[in-house]
Design an enzyme around this catalytic site. Structure first.
Site, PDB file in Angstrom:
ATOM      1  CG  ASN A  42       6.566  74.973  41.796  1.00 31.09           C
ATOM      2  OD1 ASN A  42       7.031  75.854  42.508  1.00 31.09           O
ATOM      3  ND2 ASN A  42       5.630  74.154  42.211  1.00 31.09           N
TER       4      ASN A  42
ATOM      5  N   GLY B  58       2.113  63.324  39.046  1.00 31.87           N
ATOM      6  CA  GLY B  58       2.956  64.492  39.273  1.00 31.87           C
ATOM      7  C   GLY B  58       3.279  64.621  40.746  1.00 31.87           C
TER       8      GLY B  58
ATOM      9  N   GLY C 117       3.498  66.226  44.416  1.00 30.87           N
ATOM     10  CA  GLY C 117       2.648  67.123  45.187  1.00 30.87           C
ATOM     11  C   GLY C 117       1.592  66.389  45.978  1.00 30.87           C
TER      12      GLY C 117
ATOM     13  N   GLY D 291       7.349  67.727  34.036  1.00 30.27           N
ATOM     14  CA  GLY D 291       7.122  66.682  33.045  1.00 30.27           C
ATOM     15  C   GLY D 291       5.672  66.575  32.608  1.00 30.27           C
TER      16      GLY D 291
ATOM     17  CD  GLU E 263       7.909  64.216  35.869  1.00 29.36           C
ATOM     18  OE1 GLU E 263       8.071  64.886  34.856  1.00 29.36           O
ATOM     19  OE2 GLU E 263       7.476  64.684  36.941  1.00 29.36           O
TER      20      GLU E 263
END
Lengths: 498, 498
Positions: A378, A263, A265, A382, A288
């Site tokens: 946020n 993810g 971040g 995904g 992603e």
């Protein structure tokens, strides 16, 4: 120059100013815009539209791939331009408008938006606005640093506005693979059997007559705003590296693991960064967002190939990667997000999914989206596409936040995005809880023992012990389930609850 | 007779008594047993094993497809035979042992158990015990009324015990399609492009030398225990039929809809039954359990084909279907549950998924498993495989339970199995809330207006109004989120909360 960027010459007369393009958009329209994790969003037309909305109030529904750069969501919020927003955002001003109930935000699994559009459950899209490096001889749109939902937006929209970013390198051409699933009931398997499979076109194929306007821009993508690894994120990475070493020792995985998803971040990036000094090799990604760590792993010879829906880089990494992009292009592919996040491909490839939790409860339920039950951060992004269908679903978080006033491990999460059934591993800087094959009472003890901060561990153990005495498969003290959250809300620290 | 049922003659000398077969199983072993929703479970050996455990205490881990018939889970609980149980059960005595913390129950998405076994994240299985109508000339096992997890249990187990049910009709032969996914990293697409596609074998292929014992039995499957449609379930069916008519009118669906999935139980069965007197035709199913309604739709000429992992019929329906099975066989297929519930196939076919909720909250989060936060009912089953990946994810429930003392629509569910992102429609006898494309505040108002019982509607509206005044994307009054549940627990009715 124009002929290099707009190769279908009959389109040259569609070039207009951003204001002229924005004037095509009417109050109440549904707009699909490029942009995924601050990469490849349209830049000039949305700004012109926001300016117009300040002078002359109007509302639109805005769909994107994911979050936008260049403070666009902030600008939209300040112009009160949006009535509806989907499927993801990450801007403080937009968040404020959402939490005030001014903007209706539909927080969706990122693979699902275009499925709903295609079956007329959402939409129809009036205009797609897509950033491109070029338009091909046939009118195909070559995206910039993200594919996201751009292809299906453009294919389904009544008309398309293309922003040609003249400052974005043409070396990106060839990195995109636009494959769109065939229509039901004749849908065929998604032809991705390995992270590097390509079966689409390197551009978005649309009839050139749908291109209503072309705007030339030169604004850059925003740089990624992730923080560098720190002692705690390094500790999280260390726990995971040791876990994977154990899996190799047990014969469950090889040193090339299985395709990785991470993810967006700081923590997930730090975890991937941790693979650089590890025994693992010949890694692949099927993710992603490709962040700095992806390119560090490619540069270090640790990673063979990375598939994503966008590239979001720091200023330094962008300065290194984009000028040399031709040397990376054969090791990368950017896909539509319904393919990067497709349940079919995720299950087939056996993805190792690493995502960030906001808070985790005693039993491993994960809140990814809401602060104190009610306020959107946020969006789920995904993470749900991956966690449900992955080979291994891992959630990472620091064990405390706000200088220790908040424990990320709580008795009961105030919002569930990932239920216990979808969570295999929880990792904090304190340690790693391997929840596979465990019943809820066992999961709880593992999470208390391995993941919880020492300041909160005795209190969480006490809650669990009292709950167990009351019985149940998933024991709770229901009247005190949210006591920690209420203590933080009313007294500024969760510690006030015990 | 024996040669008809055990066609590989060299296996004839493996026939033993149930007690002799049960004696092979040792304390601490991991057993994989056939059985899915009271259909096709092994019957003689587990009973013999439970008898043995009563005399001589022992513990095993038991994996099945789903729930078992013939009160087997009750018998296991009374014999204290199980230390661990997965991935589903539905027996009151077993539930009691689980909620007391005596049996560790791992409540899994039904498509995932064999994936974890195959990658050595669970297991290894010592013995598979599989009910069959016959063993083929090559030693292949022909299952009875369910496939469930039987194939992979038998393929992965060190040894296999086969129970030949001599009273089960041989006409079942040919209805099964055993397709096992190829191994990663060379996994190929699951070759199911339509509900009636077949690419496997009509038996479970294993080397005959793995068959350690064969036991002859004659005990029948338990009949399904679903209730006939009543006024409320008929109202739910009516709301859904009208919804689908609207979707056809909007051009989103044809009169053949898309392949249907329906969870086990009274309400889902009643909903399917409702299609008999409807304008829909040429329907297909791609589901887990084929219940009475499937056969009623086949008989009525409304349904062309049904794919499942098991058949669970009432006594009357069984008496009609099994003797005439040859006339149904070409319109049915029974598959391994990892294929019937495979995310790849569910997304590809665009399944319309209809599952039952225990409770639903203001925002459409669904609790499928837990009573009052803590006590396990049955398990999530396949509902998560379907809800996440479906074209349309529908949850049905009556608006109240316990003669009105419990509202099925609550401010905050006490356990989340299906998060808001996975829930498109909520239907009660009061009406239908279409949540597609709505933000949480809009979802809440739709659920209050259309689904909530009038006795609870004003109180839920008052909660929501107070929550909205506090703000947030998903407004809540956190200190009173569980007030209704606590009122029921302490004062016998949720109405005591307001």
């Amino acid at each position: 120059m124009l002929s290099e960027r707009i190769r279908l010459h009959s389109l040259h007369d569609r070039v207009v100013s951003a204001d002229e393009a924005a004037a095509l958009i009417e109050d109440g329209m549904i707009i699909g815009m490029s942009g995924f994790t601050r990469a490849g969003e349209a830049k000039a037309v949305p700004l012109a539209l926001a300016e117009r909305a300040k002078r002359q109030p109007m509302k639109i529904t805005l769909m994107t791939g994911a979050s936008l750069g260049n403070d666009l969501d902030k600008t939209f919020a300040e112009a009160h331009l949006l009535s509806r927003r989907l499927p993801f955002q990450s801007d403080p001003a937009m968040r404020k408008a959402i939490n005030a109930g001014e903007v209706m935000f539909i927080d969706q699994h990122l693979s699902e938006t275009v499925e709903m559009l295609r079956s007329n459950q959402l939409g129809p899209i009036d205009y797609a606005i897509v950033e491109a490096i070029a338009i091909t001889e046939d009118g195909g749109i070559v995206p910039t640093t993200s594919v996201g939902n751009s292809a299906t937006f453009a294919i389904l929209a009544k008309q398309v506005i293309v922003e040609i970013n003249v400052n974005q390198t043409l070396a990106l051409e060839g990195v995109h693979d636009v494959y769109i699933p065939t229509r039901r009931p004749h849908r065929e398997p998604i032809p991705v059997l390995k992270p590097d499979d390509r079966h689409g076109t390197p551009y978005i194929p649309i009839p050139p007559e749908k291109i209503a306007a072309i705007v030339l821009t030169g604004k850059k993508d925003s740089s990624s705003n992730i923080l560098p690894p720190d002692a705690e994120t390094q500790a999280i990475a260390g726990h995971l590296i040791r876990f994977f070493e154990g899996e190799v020792a047990k014969g469950r995985l090889g040193y090339n693991l299985q395709p990785l998803q991470a993810g967006i971040g700081t923590i997930a990036n730090a975890v991937l960064h941790g693979f650089i000094d590890s025994p693992f090799k010949d890694l692949t990604m099927y993710s992603e967002v490709l962040q700095d760590s992806t390119f560090q792993l490619l540069d270090a010879g640790k990673m063979l190939f990375a598939s994503g829906a966008s590239m979001t880089l720091s200023k330094e990494m962008e300065a290194r990667v984009l000028p040399a992009f031709a040397t990376y292009r054969d090791r990368l592919v950017l896909r539509p997000q319904e393919i990067s996040n497709h349940p079919e491909v995720i299950r087939r490839l056996g993805i190792i999914a690493i995502n960030t939790a906001l808070e985790v409860d005693l039993y491993g339920n994960v809140n990814s989206t809401h602060v104190n039950a009610t306020h959107m951060m946020n969006g789920i992004g995904g993470s749900g596409d991956f966690a449900r269908n992955a080979y291994l679903s891992i959630f990472v978080t620091k064990s405390v936040a706000k200088a220790g006033a908040i424990s990320s491990i709580v008795p009961f999460v105030t919002h569930v995005d990932h239920c216990e059934h979808d969570v295999d591993l929880i990792v904090t800087e304190q340690g790693l809880a391997d929840l596979r094959g465990l019943a809820p009472r066992e999961r709880a003890q593992a999470i208390i023992d391995h993941c919880t901060h020492p300041d909160y561990r005795p209190a969480l153990q006490a809650y669990f012990d009292e709950a167990k005495a009351r019985g149940g498969h998933t024991p709770h003290v229901l009247e005190r389930a949210f006591a920690w959250h209420l203590a933080y809300r009313d007294r500024g620290t969760m510690k006030a609850a015990f």
